[in-house]
Write a protein that holds these residues in place. Sequence first.
Motif: not given
Length: 430
Positions: A6-20
């Motif tokens: 959950w932690m790693l996937l959420s980090f990857a998704v946030l980066l992909v969608i352009g969150v700083p």
Amino acid sequence: MSPDLWMLLSFAVLLVIGVPVAFSLGLAGAVGIVTGLSPAMLATLGTNTYNSVAKYPLIAIPLFILTGLVFERAGVAGRLVRFAQALIGPRHGGLAIVAVLACMIMGGMSGSGPADAAAVAMVMLPSMTRAGYPRPFTATLIAASASTAILIPPSVALILYSIVVPGVDLRALFAAGLFPGILAGLALMVPAWLLARHYGWESPDNTPRPPLGESFRQAVPALFAPVLILGGLRTGVFTPTEAAVVAVAYGVVVGLWLTRELKWRDLWELLGEAAVISGVVMLIIALAGIFAWSGTMLGVFRHLGEWVIGLTDNGLLLLLLIMLAVLAAGMLLDAISIYLILMPILIPVMQHFGWDPVWFGILLAMNIAIGQFTPPVAVNLMVTTEVAKVRLEQTVDWGLVFVLAMAAALALVVIFPSIALWLPERLGYH
């Protein structure tokens, strides 16, 4: 799905969608806390963010950022370029070599690749364009040369590495980065000189040579800055953090009374600019503290480290894989984010194979340096292409040449660790 995922996937998704990056780290850490620990543990967010930045050595980061801005405004880059031109003289590829030398010396004052790239590009681009160098080539060369600032002390990235990795002396890191930084600069000079001769750029007959004595006299205040910083560290007159204060004070003296290109009213503007840049850096470090605490409590970093170790028993092969991964990360993220994200995973790997932490830190820095001028992000290249008014895609062909040159320098440091370790051992820091 486990809390780790959950932690790693959420980090990857946030980066992909352009969150700083800063907010991606903080939010992913909060997801790990909620899914793996307890929502009540979100009360630790404030403590973790504060503890991440409440570290005395971090004071050096905003001060060295301010140092770079002060020296840039003080007109130091132009004087360094003039002195380097007097040393090199008129020849094919002379201006290209001058650009690399100027970036290396500026790196010994600013510790920041983008600041280095901006200062040198503003001075070198007009003269190199008049001499026949294509603007995309010039922009790429200066961006690549400015990346040596991450190696040549004082380096903001190495300051952070010394904080993230326990037991590493910052003075040893500064000393270890000097020769690899020089080696990287020399590696860039070779293809630049060969390309200039091949294409006939810069006719020696039409390039004036500044008088050596006068240009040296004008460059002395700039050349003395690295001597002051490193000499003070070596003699124990001041600590690395105190060295940053001395560097700022010296830069102000040089700008106000020696070059006289810095005005009192400029200082307020420079303080504000340094505060904004430092605020971004400190925000990343603060929110990364949430990610680090959550990952440590959940055992995420331990599991990832064990997985990396299990990939192969061949230490050299694993080192190669890690270098490729860091290079890819350097193409997308800044050095500070890379250290904060990857080091909790790589520290167990480094300890398992018995790699010297100082040597390993320099290898990571050299990889990140390559990423600073390799698209798609390429922070240094973004600065120089903006100054040169060229598109990023126009620099790709030239960039590959300099990536290969820097990779060759990196390979030498991998094969011969003494390139990095001889000086700190000689000085008694390691």
